[in-house]
Motif scaffolding. Structure first.
Motif, PDB file in Angstrom:
ATOM      1  N   VAL A   5       4.525 -34.576  -3.836  1.00 12.73           N
ATOM      2  CA  VAL A   5       3.049 -34.526  -3.846  1.00 12.73           C
ATOM      3  C   VAL A   5       2.519 -34.976  -5.213  1.00 12.73           C
ATOM      4  CG1 VAL A   5       1.054 -32.967  -3.724  1.00 12.73           C
ATOM      5  CG2 VAL A   5       2.858 -32.818  -1.996  1.00 12.73           C
TER       6      VAL A   5
ATOM      7  N   LEU B 279       5.256 -38.564   3.119  1.00  5.75           N
ATOM      8  CA  LEU B 279       4.031 -37.763   3.169  1.00  5.75           C
ATOM      9  C   LEU B 279       2.936 -38.579   3.846  1.00  5.75           C
ATOM     10  CD1 LEU B 279       3.953 -36.462  -0.515  1.00  5.75           C
ATOM     11  CD2 LEU B 279       5.002 -35.368   1.462  1.00  5.75           C
TER      12      LEU B 279
ATOM     13  N   TRP C 229       2.708 -38.632  -5.297  1.00  7.93           N
ATOM     14  CA  TRP C 229       1.722 -39.164  -4.353  1.00  7.93           C
ATOM     15  C   TRP C 229       0.354 -39.234  -5.040  1.00  7.93           C
ATOM     16  CZ3 TRP C 229      -0.631 -35.810   0.070  1.00  7.93           C
ATOM     17  CH2 TRP C 229      -1.327 -36.605   0.978  1.00  7.93           C
TER      18      TRP C 229
ATOM     19  N   LEU D  36      -3.303 -28.592   1.377  1.00  5.14           N
ATOM     20  CA  LEU D  36      -3.676 -28.448  -0.026  1.00  5.14           C
ATOM     21  C   LEU D  36      -5.171 -28.164  -0.114  1.00  5.14           C
ATOM     22  CD1 LEU D  36      -2.043 -31.735  -1.394  1.00  5.14           C
ATOM     23  CD2 LEU D  36      -1.049 -29.439  -1.456  1.00  5.14           C
TER      24      LEU D  36
ATOM     25  N   ASN E 210       6.912 -30.491  -3.716  1.00  2.00           N
ATOM     26  CA  ASN E 210       5.853 -30.478  -4.725  1.00  2.00           C
ATOM     27  C   ASN E 210       5.960 -31.692  -5.657  1.00  2.00           C
ATOM     28  OD1 ASN E 210       3.648 -28.454  -5.382  1.00  2.00           O
ATOM     29  ND2 ASN E 210       4.430 -28.934  -7.424  1.00  2.00           N
TER      30      ASN E 210
ATOM     31  N   THR F 264      -1.301 -24.984  -2.476  1.00  2.63           N
ATOM     32  CA  THR F 264      -0.968 -25.038  -1.055  1.00  2.63           C
ATOM     33  C   THR F 264      -1.473 -23.755  -0.405  1.00  2.63           C
ATOM     34  OG1 THR F 264       0.920 -26.483  -1.366  1.00  2.63           O
ATOM     35  CG2 THR F 264       0.991 -25.042   0.560  1.00  2.63           C
TER      36      THR F 264
ATOM     37  N   TYR G 124      -1.463 -32.480   5.450  1.00  4.07           N
ATOM     38  CA  TYR G 124      -0.539 -33.619   5.438  1.00  4.07           C
ATOM     39  C   TYR G 124       0.745 -33.219   6.146  1.00  4.07           C
ATOM     40  CZ  TYR G 124       2.023 -31.278   1.691  1.00  4.07           C
ATOM     41  OH  TYR G 124       2.749 -30.367   0.959  1.00  4.07           O
TER      42      TYR G 124
END
Lengths: 142, 142, 142, 142
Positions: free
Chosen positions: A33, A78, A36, A108, A30, A57, A90
């Protein structure tokens, strides 16, 4: 283009056997992400608090291939593999040096936190996610 | 000389009010202590797994002065204030920009993980901790 | 026969949106597995510390179907679906009242913690797991 | 009258030494406080989500006296020692059988989550907390 996030394995992550307790991998995921999305121009703070958009998610699968130990530095990669109107699938991989510890896939969904239902991605996010799709997806589940 | 560790406030750290859930501050504190010891030349992995030395916390006090929010970057400052044969008291402070969120003091003990009792610090660690003591400790509890 | 474990959704489990942060579901899942094994006659303490046997998860997949909120009481149902020499695949489902929040499947492996490799289940555990297999597995992935 | 909450030491709570990682004690403490308030007639869900009242911890001190191990069942005792207009100081103790593992004191503040400032306790909570004050507080810090 894949996004890579590095994280050390902390004392807080390991269990009585000295290896990462698997729910901690998902806390790390997490965090990856989050970084990202920040790299795509949307930090989670403004996304959640200002725009009232969440990214829960809705699906996750993971294969745990090798243990990760206290002090390892994990490279979390990722790669988006499918960008829909309001979702994004992903791939993720966790490696410690040459050892692949964990790989899997997550989905997601873009969610309106007030209406409590899915909504389309903001266009800028959708464009960034699509731009990050690998050019060749033929072997995306390999 | 104080040791400073930076950590972002992650989605995993915050509660339903959007602020850091206080036990997560102590996970962050432990990560800061890990990096502090690594900076002193002893990473937790070799300390725990090779030398079978642990550093459990035996006392902790903390005042929570201001909430920390998702997306804040916290600067955690650690300063040893008393180094004993087998213990070390240290002050900590968590700041987000100019805002002091949390301050307090903890006491670590050097523990033989196999004998399950306290033991003297390895000399190199003791020397490093003592070298980091601030020159003026008069106002150490201020 | 499925095993059912109940757990309240705590403040520690929820995120800024007031719903369970998904890695916390897996902490709950692990607690349910602990109680399941204890009910099979093998508590995790003696299994890990005395017999030096661990049960790491090697595969996990989950579909998150509905959010779980602070104060919900989740019923976690565990059902073994395949018992191998040194592995066990099981289904899990998390329900809050009539709402199915999460369902999925996990695979545990019996591991020798000292040799750091898989080993056969102790016979008593294998027998208990097999005895808990549902009689009709035809729709086990439904 | 003290409030007592029981909790098992889970795999998720312990560290590489097989003992409770200390931030997990505070997750357990928060769960105990949740159940304490529920017992006083105010569950955290309605308090936070309906009444928009939070109860952040503003001060904490703890002495860690003995390790708690995987499989221990901890009895967490909470006793209010001072109830103010918008705060409550309480003692806590964690025992495993006859062994006192942890004792300390915390201070909660009643907070208006929207105005983001302290507010008086709702009268019913204040009355319940005051009714739970021990009759003899002379040795409250012993």
């Amino acid at each position: 283009m894949p996004f890579v996030h590095h994280t050390p394995v902390r004392f807080a992550h390991v269990d009585a056997a000295g290896i990462v307790f698997y729910p901690r991998f998902f806390e790390m995921l997490n965090a990856a992400v989050e970084d990202w999305f920040a790299g795509l121009g949307r930090d989670f703070r403004s996304l959640h608090l200002d725009d009232r958009i969440g990214t829960p998610t809705v699906r996750l699968e993971a294969d745990f291939l090798a243990p990760a130990m206290l002090g390892d530095v994990l490279a979390i990669t990722l790669t988006p593999v499918k960008v829909g109107t309001s979702s994004c699938a992903y791939r993720f991989a966790f490696a410690s040096g040459d050892t692949l510890c964990l790989k899997g896939e997550g989905v997601l969904v873009c969610m309106d936190l007030d209406a409590k239902r899915s909504r389309p991605w903001p266009e800028a996010i959708a464009a960034s996610l699509r731009a990050a799709l690998p050019s060749d997806l033929d072997n995306r589940m390999a």
